[in-house]
Scaffold this active site. Sequence first.
Site, short mmCIF file in Angstrom:
data_model
loop_
_atom_site.label_atom_id
_atom_site.label_comp_id
_atom_site.label_asym_id
_atom_site.label_seq_id
_atom_site.Cartn_x
_atom_site.Cartn_y
_atom_site.Cartn_z
N ALA A 62 22.63 15.22 13.33
CA ALA A 62 23.18 16.45 12.78
C ALA A 62 24.64 16.56 13.23
O ALA A 62 25.03 15.95 14.24
CB ALA A 62 22.38 17.64 13.29
N GLY A 78 19.03 13.79 14.27
CA GLY A 78 18.61 14.21 12.94
C GLY A 78 18.56 13.06 11.95
O GLY A 78 17.81 13.11 10.97
N GLU A 106 15.33 11.43 12.56
CA GLU A 106 14.30 12.36 12.06
C GLU A 106 14.20 12.26 10.53
O GLU A 106 13.10 12.25 9.97
CB GLU A 106 14.64 13.79 12.51
CG GLU A 106 14.47 13.95 14.01
CD GLU A 106 15.00 15.25 14.56
OE1 GLU A 106 16.16 15.60 14.27
OE2 GLU A 106 14.26 15.93 15.29
N GLU A 163 19.48 13.87 21.78
CA GLU A 163 19.65 15.33 21.89
C GLU A 163 19.67 15.87 23.31
O GLU A 163 20.51 16.70 23.65
CB GLU A 163 18.54 16.06 21.10
CG GLU A 163 18.76 16.09 19.60
CD GLU A 163 18.13 14.90 18.89
OE1 GLU A 163 17.90 13.86 19.54
OE2 GLU A 163 17.84 15.02 17.68
C1 HXC Z 1 29.61 14.96 14.18
C2 HXC Z 1 30.01 12.75 14.56
C3 HXC Z 1 28.66 12.55 14.93
C4 HXC Z 1 27.79 13.66 14.88
C5 HXC Z 1 29.71 10.68 15.11
N1 HXC Z 1 30.62 11.57 14.67
N2 HXC Z 1 28.52 11.25 15.27
N3 HXC Z 1 30.47 13.95 14.18
N4 HXC Z 1 28.31 14.85 14.52
N5 HXC Z 1 26.50 13.57 15.15
C6 HXC Z 1 32.04 11.34 14.38
C7 HXC Z 1 32.87 11.22 15.63
O1 HXC Z 1 33.21 12.48 16.14
C8 HXC Z 1 34.07 10.44 15.12
O2 HXC Z 1 34.93 11.31 14.42
C9 HXC Z 1 33.46 9.53 14.08
O3 HXC Z 1 32.20 10.10 13.74
C10 HXC Z 1 33.20 8.14 14.62
O4 HXC Z 1 32.44 8.24 15.80
P1 HXC Z 1 32.84 7.55 17.18
O5 HXC Z 1 32.14 8.30 18.25
O6 HXC Z 1 34.31 7.39 17.29
O7 HXC Z 1 32.20 6.09 16.96
P2 HXC Z 1 31.67 5.08 18.06
O8 HXC Z 1 32.60 5.04 19.23
O9 HXC Z 1 31.36 3.84 17.33
O10 HXC Z 1 30.31 5.72 18.60
C11 HXC Z 1 29.23 5.81 17.72
C12 HXC Z 1 28.15 6.79 18.30
C13 HXC Z 1 28.82 8.13 18.66
C14 HXC Z 1 27.54 6.15 19.55
C15 HXC Z 1 27.08 6.95 17.26
O11 HXC Z 1 29.59 8.58 17.52
C16 HXC Z 1 27.86 9.21 19.02
O12 HXC Z 1 27.33 9.22 20.14
N6 HXC Z 1 27.63 10.16 18.12
C17 HXC Z 1 26.76 11.29 18.34
C18 HXC Z 1 25.34 10.87 18.19
C19 HXC Z 1 24.39 12.00 18.50
O13 HXC Z 1 24.42 12.55 19.63
N7 HXC Z 1 23.52 12.37 17.54
C20 HXC Z 1 22.58 13.45 17.69
C21 HXC Z 1 23.19 14.73 17.20
S1 HXC Z 1 22.20 16.11 17.51
P3 HXC Z 1 36.41 11.66 14.95
O14 HXC Z 1 36.93 12.61 13.93
O15 HXC Z 1 36.21 12.24 16.30
O16 HXC Z 1 37.11 10.34 14.95
C22 HXC Z 1 21.05 16.12 16.32
C23 HXC Z 1 20.10 17.25 16.42
C24 HXC Z 1 19.31 17.46 15.18
O17 HXC Z 1 20.99 15.30 15.49
C25 HXC Z 1 18.59 18.77 15.29
C26 HXC Z 1 19.43 19.91 14.88
C27 HXC Z 1 18.76 21.19 15.03
#
Ligand code: HXC
Length: 629
Positions: A430, A477, A480, A500
């Site tokens: 998400a 997400g 999921e 998460e």
């Molecule tokens: C918003 C995201 C994102 C996310 C990546 N990006 N994941 N933006 N939400 N979930 C964006 C980054 O901010 C960045 O934009 C661009 O995508 C590229 O990501 P990087 O981090 O620079 O890439 P990399 O170094 O290759 O790392 C990849 C990654 C990392 C390991 C996947 O991006 C990451 O840890 N992302 C978050 C993953 C996560 O925690 N997902 C769970 C979310 S919570 P900019 O503009 O900064 O360059 C969830 C809950 C669901 O899903 C339930 C809800 C109620």
Amino acid sequence: MDIKTVGVVGCGLMGSGIAQTVAEGGFTTIVREPTQELLDKGLERIRSFLAKGVDKGKTTPARRDEVWACIRGTTDMADLADCDLVIEAIVENRDAKKAVFAELDRICKPSTVFATNTSSFRVAEIAAATKRPHLVGGLHYFYPPVINKLLEVIRTNDTAPEAFEMLLSFGRLSGKLPILVRDSPGFAVNRFFIAWYNEAIRLLDEGVANIPTIDVAVCEAFGLGMGPYKLINVSGVPLAYHAAVSLTESIGDFYRPARHLRQLYESGQLWDLSGEVDPARKQAVADRLLAVVCGVAARVAEEGVATVEDVDRGATIGLRWAKGPFAIMNDMGLERALALMGPIEDAHPGFIPDLLRQQVASGQPWTLRHVRLAIDGAIAHITMSRPEALNALGSKVLHELKDALAQVRANRAVRAVILSGEGDAFIAGADIKEMQALAARPAAIREFTELGLGVLRDIETLPQPVIAAINGFALGGGLELALACDIRIASSTARLGFPEVGLGIMPGLGGTQRATRLAGRGVASELVLTGDLIGAEEAARVGLVNRVVAPPQLMATARRLADRIASRAPVAVAKSKAAILATQRLPLDEGLAFELDRSSEVMATPDRVEGMQAFIDKRPPVFTGTEPQ
Ligand code: HXC
């Protein structure tokens, strides 16, 4: 069209970078320079770039060796004879390029596809030097090609669809984000990029502002770290000058190099960036450049050179602008964008494209989609297309996905769905930035979560089976969502997990429920409670994905599976899907009763009559998907 061996002609600044990205995609790469001296220089450039990657911790020594082992140098064009694809990346000289292609055409096997990395010539003109223009397209890389993910994949009127598809999938497999571009001067990105810097210099010609004021104003207006003057100093005045000359010759006077650019080119100097910024003049600079960029971008879309989404992607990924021209117009309002173009229209009549006027008249902003739906026969492809944010699920994405699923549900011709992500990720979760903004209001974050839950239920309850083709990160997400699909195929490079708890939240789109049902409590607990990511093989071992395939095989495997499902009786497939899903909520006795009811309904379908009769007649069945009477 299978690609194993790729030739790269030219190992200069662009060619060496291109060869490295090709090798990083795992392709056998043969790079050619005409002399040993040039070849050694080019190969050394690749070697030191790879070494720097290790020094900076961006890659491992093992990976460096793996990439290096894919690269072979040659001075003999004949060594490219068996390549599946040859990319030309020599100096920007029309005749030299044509000569290379004429020679390649004589040497290479008949099925070899050719691509030119030209930035200023028509691909069709270069293709005409061969007897196989249907196998020629453009692959326009952006500097530096190893790092910059944007790739313009260019099709001429003659490029065969299979060759174009091959170039697109090659681009994806070598880690690039391809945008689809029609052969046209400057393609999509240089068209507005050249107009952007040339207009910045015209402002100097006209005395509107000095160089530091223009650079600062442009950086602020476009969200950049480097203004046009500084950028030209870094990338080279001759390049900027020749690019503008080339567009002037092919498009017209609007691109004629600004007077100061011509003078600088002739003097062989660089811009003098010193001086005071005059804040009072910044707005005039910003207005002019925004107007030029937005007008040219709308023209590019009007001519069908690229879609509005791809134009914006060209700006954000290729040029690293904070926003693309169409998003900029949406932010400022289309009427204001149109008004800003007035003075340019006066100076260059016909500058404002009809497409923009029509969009203004509609009263609607530009539609910039993050979810693409393509229907190919009985198969629907839904592609999450927000690669700049690793396809993160924001509310806009969720609404578009909901809409795409509704279209699929209503389309009786669709018998199976493939869901995948553009770029490095399937879906990286998400949207954390949106959630952070929403979470201050509990009702808003709950509404967002319910929207997501609803979309995942839409996937699950769709009559047509959904195959998740997991091409990269499937996190939070995103995982999921994959778990709500019926079947999951993962590329060997995919990474899956529930990060998460590391963000101070918990899976909220059914992760605790569906992962536990699919892989058991122990596996789900380990994944959810540690937040650790696992690779595709491990995910297959614990039952989260059905199987793992090499990256080039991912979409083909998903497609074969979808085709198999699509060939079966649709009502039987849909009701089987519903019965399998019912196990998630029903105890066995009730589940069996549910199955009996569905099975009885299926027995009453014309497709049951057809399927059984076909078996008896020893012929393939022809199913219609007609519901039970
Ligand atoms: C918003 C995201 C994102 C996310 C990546 N990006 N994941 N933006 N939400 N979930 C964006 C980054 O901010 C960045 O934009 C661009 O995508 C590229 O990501 P990087 O981090 O620079 O890439 P990399 O170094 O290759 O790392 C990849 C990654 C990392 C390991 C996947 O991006 C990451 O840890 N992302 C978050 C993953 C996560 O925690 N997902 C769970 C979310 S919570 P900019 O503009 O900064 O360059 C969830 C809950 C669901 O899903 C339930 C809800 C109620």
